[in-house]
Design a protein around this motif. Structure first.
Motif, mmCIF file in Angstrom:
data_model
loop_
_atom_site.group_PDB
_atom_site.id
_atom_site.type_symbol
_atom_site.label_atom_id
_atom_site.label_comp_id
_atom_site.label_asym_id
_atom_site.label_seq_id
_atom_site.Cartn_x
_atom_site.Cartn_y
_atom_site.Cartn_z
ATOM 1 N N GLY A 13 2.593 5.308 15.746
ATOM 2 C CA GLY A 13 2.765 6.314 14.696
ATOM 3 C C GLY A 13 1.466 7.054 14.450
ATOM 4 N N VAL A 17 -1.449 8.323 7.754
ATOM 5 C CA VAL A 17 -2.038 7.001 7.564
ATOM 6 C C VAL A 17 -2.483 6.397 8.897
ATOM 7 C CG1 VAL A 17 -1.600 4.668 6.700
ATOM 8 C CG2 VAL A 17 -0.737 6.647 5.447
ATOM 9 N N GLY A 18 -1.631 6.547 9.928
ATOM 10 C CA GLY A 18 -2.029 6.048 11.249
ATOM 11 C C GLY A 18 -3.330 6.701 11.686
ATOM 12 N N LEU A 39 0.299 5.930 19.818
ATOM 13 C CA LEU A 39 1.549 6.464 20.358
ATOM 14 C C LEU A 39 2.315 7.116 19.215
ATOM 15 C CD1 LEU A 39 2.183 3.206 22.327
ATOM 16 C CD2 LEU A 39 1.775 5.428 23.397
ATOM 17 N N ARG A 49 1.011 16.116 5.849
ATOM 18 C CA ARG A 49 2.399 16.196 5.375
ATOM 19 C C ARG A 49 2.445 16.582 3.887
ATOM 20 N NH1 ARG A 49 5.990 14.279 8.761
ATOM 21 N NH2 ARG A 49 4.762 12.593 9.616
ATOM 22 N N GLU A 82 5.830 10.499 22.169
ATOM 23 C CA GLU A 82 6.106 9.251 22.878
ATOM 24 C C GLU A 82 6.419 8.136 21.857
ATOM 25 O OE1 GLU A 82 3.847 9.036 26.313
ATOM 26 O OE2 GLU A 82 4.759 7.162 26.965
ATOM 27 N N VAL A 84 7.636 4.606 20.466
ATOM 28 C CA VAL A 84 7.668 3.226 20.939
ATOM 29 C C VAL A 84 9.079 2.684 20.709
ATOM 30 C CG1 VAL A 84 6.797 0.887 20.483
ATOM 31 C CG2 VAL A 84 5.223 2.834 20.542
ATOM 32 N N ARG A 132 10.977 16.646 6.092
ATOM 33 C CA ARG A 132 9.946 15.643 6.352
ATOM 34 C C ARG A 132 8.906 16.102 7.378
ATOM 35 N NH1 ARG A 132 8.002 10.902 4.111
ATOM 36 N NH2 ARG A 132 6.556 10.099 5.639
ATOM 37 N N GLU A 161 10.112 20.197 -4.680
ATOM 38 C CA GLU A 161 9.258 20.928 -3.736
ATOM 39 C C GLU A 161 10.131 21.604 -2.666
ATOM 40 O OE1 GLU A 161 5.677 18.958 -2.720
ATOM 41 O OE2 GLU A 161 5.386 20.154 -0.915
ATOM 42 N N GLY A 292 5.224 5.575 -1.734
ATOM 43 C CA GLY A 292 5.624 6.835 -1.125
ATOM 44 C C GLY A 292 4.570 7.913 -1.266
ATOM 45 N N LEU A 293 3.321 7.496 -1.393
ATOM 46 C CA LEU A 293 2.234 8.454 -1.585
ATOM 47 C C LEU A 293 1.131 8.189 -0.573
ATOM 48 C CD1 LEU A 293 1.976 8.202 -5.463
ATOM 49 C CD2 LEU A 293 2.889 10.134 -4.187
ATOM 50 N N VAL A 294 0.325 9.191 -0.364
ATOM 51 C CA VAL A 294 -0.658 9.055 0.695
ATOM 52 C C VAL A 294 -1.853 8.185 0.296
ATOM 53 C CG1 VAL A 294 -2.073 11.102 0.237
ATOM 54 C CG2 VAL A 294 -1.661 10.372 2.582
ATOM 55 N N LYS A 323 0.976 14.610 -8.789
ATOM 56 C CA LYS A 323 0.991 15.959 -9.347
ATOM 57 C C LYS A 323 1.834 16.827 -8.434
ATOM 58 C CE LYS A 323 -1.967 19.659 -10.838
ATOM 59 N NZ LYS A 323 -3.156 20.370 -10.423
#
Ligand SMILES: Cc1cc2nc3c(=O)[nH]c(=O)nc-3n(C[C@H](O)[C@H](O)[C@H](O)COP(=O)(O)OP(=O)(O)OC[C@H]3O[C@@H](n4cnc5c(N)ncnc54)[C@H](O)[C@@H]3O)c2cc1C
Ligand code: SF4
Length: 844
Positions: A13, A17-18, A39, A49, A82, A84, A132, A161, A292-294, A323
């Motif tokens: 991924g 975050v990855g 990958l 995002r 690609e 996995v 997404r 949004e 669900g947040l970064v 916010k």
């Protein structure tokens, strides 16, 4: 590639975050012992995002990309497009859908989440989308060109949004939310109502408390949404934005532990049930929670990276403040936004007319901030969020209106929650690294680079460091309040629209509008509710009364010096009895009558005005009271007639508008029964005259007033107070009380009181004549605001409970009896509104 790269890390991924994990490992792995293979299923490297929607308004793929140049070379490789397909935990390999097999010593799953599509029949029809990825947005844009109308299912943060995005693509958009209000996870009932109005003002149709039963295909590709309890709607497209589901299938298939409701179970080191495999971001179930947040994802990435290279970092529960970036509607919630903590108190500012709702949740002793909700104006989001868990430095209402002082932020306070950057890190970037503007602070610390909501606070910290010493009133005026006062006085401009057109920009806000209103009032520009001025006022000023917790008002007639004839006392008693009001003697020697409905105010005033009472200005930023003792008239110790002086001073300064409320006191001897030194100006009798004290404050940060002059005769005393007040009114900042103003003079001139003496006694600036004249003008033109409203039909027409049913009292206002008087029926843990009219439209 380093010759020593003996360890193999595979990351599945390449989302935000990855990508952060890869960079965090590279930062720690200085000897380049790890060879990293990433990958990613999507056909492009990781992109922002959080800022995805800006892709629809012109931000390019390249601009959204979050992969720094040179990240994927020297032992680090990224394969995009690609996916996995499986993990072989025994062989320690992953196999991609294209058949590539990659071995690992450490594996990190960063597979994110997929949008939740409720199991509604027809949800997979042509014309139904999720929101997404860049590919999703490309497909949505194409359909929007022909759709005409659309619906977003889900009225949460991302749903709104998405709805705004559809609207910006020219689609006539509906929002359908199952819960009874929009953004149920973030905002409370009051905030949800305000948000709904704001969203509807943008032209969106909102359907709350509505469950979608099925979607049917119509001719020509159109879709019909059938609801359980509302009329169906026909649209050209449907976008699902009803939450997320962690992408844990790969982990499930590999036999890793997953949560009952999904998510790869990880420990506090972000490790899964297999010690060689970690999971981070939206696919991970950390402490029983899917974030669900970064920001929490970034935190997990740092922890897992540290663990992979042999460290012992720990992931603890993370800030879930949010916010919303919905164009034109600011919404934010932070900390314990719903006041779930035991005994939590909620302080609310609500202005339905201005479309602003602000709530601060504090502990039961009002000592610590727990959380809050902001709708319509989220400019204080970053500043207030940093206060969570910290002792209150100011009164809660002050925090809601003006925000905390950045100087009060200690170094550990988190300024940027997305990148976890503290106030200390920003101060050191400014002090040690020489950062001198927002851009360089961003580059140095990464603060402000994700959602951007902390940028105002970064600016404040820069200003605090003396880098950008901006005294601008707000984003609409570069002038300080004092400069604006001078401009208005010198130009004679008397309307906000002309002031902002000539000396500011935009349409104004909750900071500059009341500040200008106060300046205009200080300059004697007619009745406070005249013409355009009315719209600028805070709610209490707009209704010339104090709004209370249940939406009723309290009425406080002026009682100069606390002296009251029996006849007038009887009138107050009769009014309170006839209108069923609760009465209480205030700390400022007046009688406060509570529980008046807005439509009752004029009738109450009529009785009071007829009996010779005036508005006590208990609501305004103006002179409140001049408290007094009985002095030499009655008291054995009194050396001067303190009551007569207090009455004279209160009548002289009644109605005087100022940057903050002004209180005063006069004591007849040094025993100080009137507590005059706890006031903005205090007078204490001496054997030969009056001692004048300035800058006291009995409020949230108590401060004794300081001795300014001794043994003054009455004329000299009044002259000095005139000048002190006028100089303060002209030069103080917005919402700055005299004590803070004097402290600022100390900072600027070394000895604030000495400087003040030079200005108002020695006339060093040559302005004393001007100050005297301004006060005479005020005294000469004073008129009672209540009486003026009673003589003006247009002004009177504001005082109704319902705009469309002026004769109907608000039936929702209920009282119960306690100690033989009324009190609001909704006593327990209800929000405490500090402003806000109940000018609702009656539901017939
Ligand atoms: C429109 C929108 C607005 C948002 N706004 C905010 C906001 O304002 N503030 C905030 O904090 N958060 C916001 N978020 C949420 C934020 O974007 C996410 O929390 C964050 O992107 C999660 O990062 P992640 O890397 O865990 O997952 P993702 O970004 O979803 O990345 C996971 C990646 O893994 C890939 N993948 C999945 N399975 C496989 C596989 N088997 N093989 C290879 N690759 C795979 C996926 O294709 C994806 O590219 C928003 C999200 C959206 C959609
Ligand atoms: S301040 Fe002095 S004069 Fe006034 S009531 Fe107290 S003791 Fe008496």
């Amino acid at each position: 590639m380093s010759q020593d790269a003996t360890h193999r890390l595979v990351v599945v991924g390449n989302g935000m975050v990855g990508q952060r994990l890869v960079e965090a490992v590279r930062e720690r792995d200085v000897d380049r012992r790890w060879r990293i293979t990433v990958l990613g299923e999507e056909p492009r490297p990781a992109y922002d995002r959080v800022a995805l929607t800006s892709y629809l308004t012109g931000t390019s793929e390249e601009e959204l990309c979050v992969v720094p140049d040179g990240c994927y070379d020297d032992g680090c490789v990224l394969h995009v497009g690609e996916a996995v397909a499986s993990i072989d935990r025994h062989a320690k390999t992953v196999t991609t859908a294209a058949g590539r097999v990659v071995g690992y010593d450490a594996l990190v799953l960063a597979t994110g989440s997929s949008p939740f599509v409720p199991p509604v029949p027809g949800a997979d029809l042509d014309g139904c989308f999720v929101y997404r990825t860049i590919d999703d947005l490309d497909a949505i844009r194409e359909r929007a060109g022909v759709a005409g109308t659309g619906v977003v299912i889900g009225g949460g943060l991302l749903g709104l949004e998405a709805a705004n995005a559809l609207r910006s693509l020219g689609v006539d958009t509906h929002v359908v939310e199952f819960a009874p209000r929009l953004m149920p996870a973030q905002v409370d009932q009051g905030g949800g109502e305000m948000l709904r109005r704001k969203v509807e003002d943008l032209g969106l149709s909102v359907h709350t408390g509505t469950a979608t039963e099925r979607i049917e295909q119509l001719d020509g590709g159109r879709l019909r949404l059938v609801f359980a309890d509302a009329d169906p709607i026909e649209v050209g497209m449907v976008v699902f934005s009803a939450g997320i589901r962690p992408r844990d299938q790969l982990a499930r298939d590999a036999g890793l532990d997953v949560g009952e409701r999904g998510g790869i179970v990880v420990d506090d080191g972000c490790r899964t049930s297999d010690p060689a495999i970690w999971a981070v971001g939206e696919c991970a179930l950390a402490g029983g929670k899917i974030y669900g947040l970064v920001a929490p994802g970034y935190e997990m990435a740092e922890v897992a990276a540290d663990r992979v290279v042999g460290g012992a970092a720990v992931f603890t529960e993370c800030d879930t403040s949010a916010k919303l970036k919905l164009l034109g509607v600011d919404v934010a919630s932070f900390g314990d936004a719903h006041g779930a903590a035991a005994g939590a108190l909620e302080v609310v500012y609500a202005d339905p007319v201005g479309g602003v709702y602000k709530k601060l949740v504090v502990t039961d002793d009002a000592s610590t901030v727990l959380g809050g909700v902001l709708v319509g104006d989220a400019s204080l989001y970053a500043a207030l969020r940093t206060m969570v868990g910290r002792p209150l430095q100011d009164a809660p209402e002050q925090l809601l209106m003006a925000g905390p002082a950045a100087s009060g932020l200690d170094d550990t306070a988190q300024v940027c929650s997305c990148q976890n950057v503290s106030a200390g890190a920003i101060r050191s970037a400014i002090g040690d690294e020489g950062c001198c503007d927002v851009a360089s602070v961003k580059a140095c610390t990464k603060a402000g680079t994700v959602c951007g909501s902390c940028v105002p606070l970064i600016k404040t910290l820069l200003a605090q460091s003396g880098v950008e010493a901006s005294t601008a009133l707000c984003e609409h005026f570069d002038l300080s309040r004092a400069e604006l006062f001078d401009v208005i006085r010198a130009t004679g401009i008397r309307t906000f629209s002309e002031i902002i057109t000539r000396h500011g920009r935009g349409r104004g806000c909750d900071i500059c509008k009341p500040a200008v209103a106060s300046i205009l009032a200080s300059l004697g520009s007619g009745h406070i509710l005249d013409g355009e001025q009315a719209a600028l006022q805070d709610t209490n000023d707009r209704f010339l009364a104090n709004i209370q917790r249940n939406g009723t008002y309290s009425v406080v007639p002026r009682v100069p010096g606390g002296e009251l004839t029996p006849e007038k006392l009887i009138v107050i008693g009769e009014v309170a009895r006839d209108f069923g009001l609760y009465t209480k003697i205030t700390g400022g020697q007046r009688i406060d009558m509570f529980g008046a409905r807005v439509d009752q105010l004029p009738a109450i005033w009529r009785r009071l005005v007829d009996a010779g009472f005036e508005s006590g200005h208990a609501y305004g930023k103006a002179l409140r009271t001049v408290k007094s003792c009985v002095g030499s008239t009655w008291c054995r110790f009194g050396v001067q007639d303190s009551t007569s002086l207090a009455i004279m001073l209160e009548l002289r300064y009644r109605g005087l508008r100022s940057p903050h409320k002004i209180k005063a006191g006069v004591s007849g001897c040094a025993r100080e029964c009137a507590e005059a030194r706890g006031k903005d100006f205090g007078v204490i009798a001496s054997e030969t005259g009056w001692n004048l004290y300035l800058g006291g404050n009995g409020g949230f940060t108590p401060r004794h007033a300081e001795l300014f002059a001794s043994d003054l005769g009455s004329d000299e005393l009044v002259r000095l107070i005139d000048r002190f007040l006028m100089f303060y009114i002209r030069t103080a900042d917005r919402l700055q009380r005299t004590s803070a103003w004097l402290e600022a003079l100390n900072d600027e001139h070394g000895d604030g009181l000495g400087y003040l003496r030079r200005v108002i006694v020695d006339d060093e600036l040559g302005i004393c004549g001007d100050l005297d004249a301004a006060m005479y003008a005020h005294v000469d033109t004073y008129a009672d605001e209540w009486a003026a409203v009673l003589e003006d039909e247009e002004k009177l027409s504001r005082f109704v409970s319902f705009v469309n049913a002026p004769d109907v009292p608000d039936p929702s206002i209920q009282f119960v009896t306690e100690r033989d008087q009324i009190r609001p029926a909704d006593q327990p843990a209800d929000p405490v509104p500090i402003a806000g009219p109940t000018l609702e439209v009656m539901r017939r």
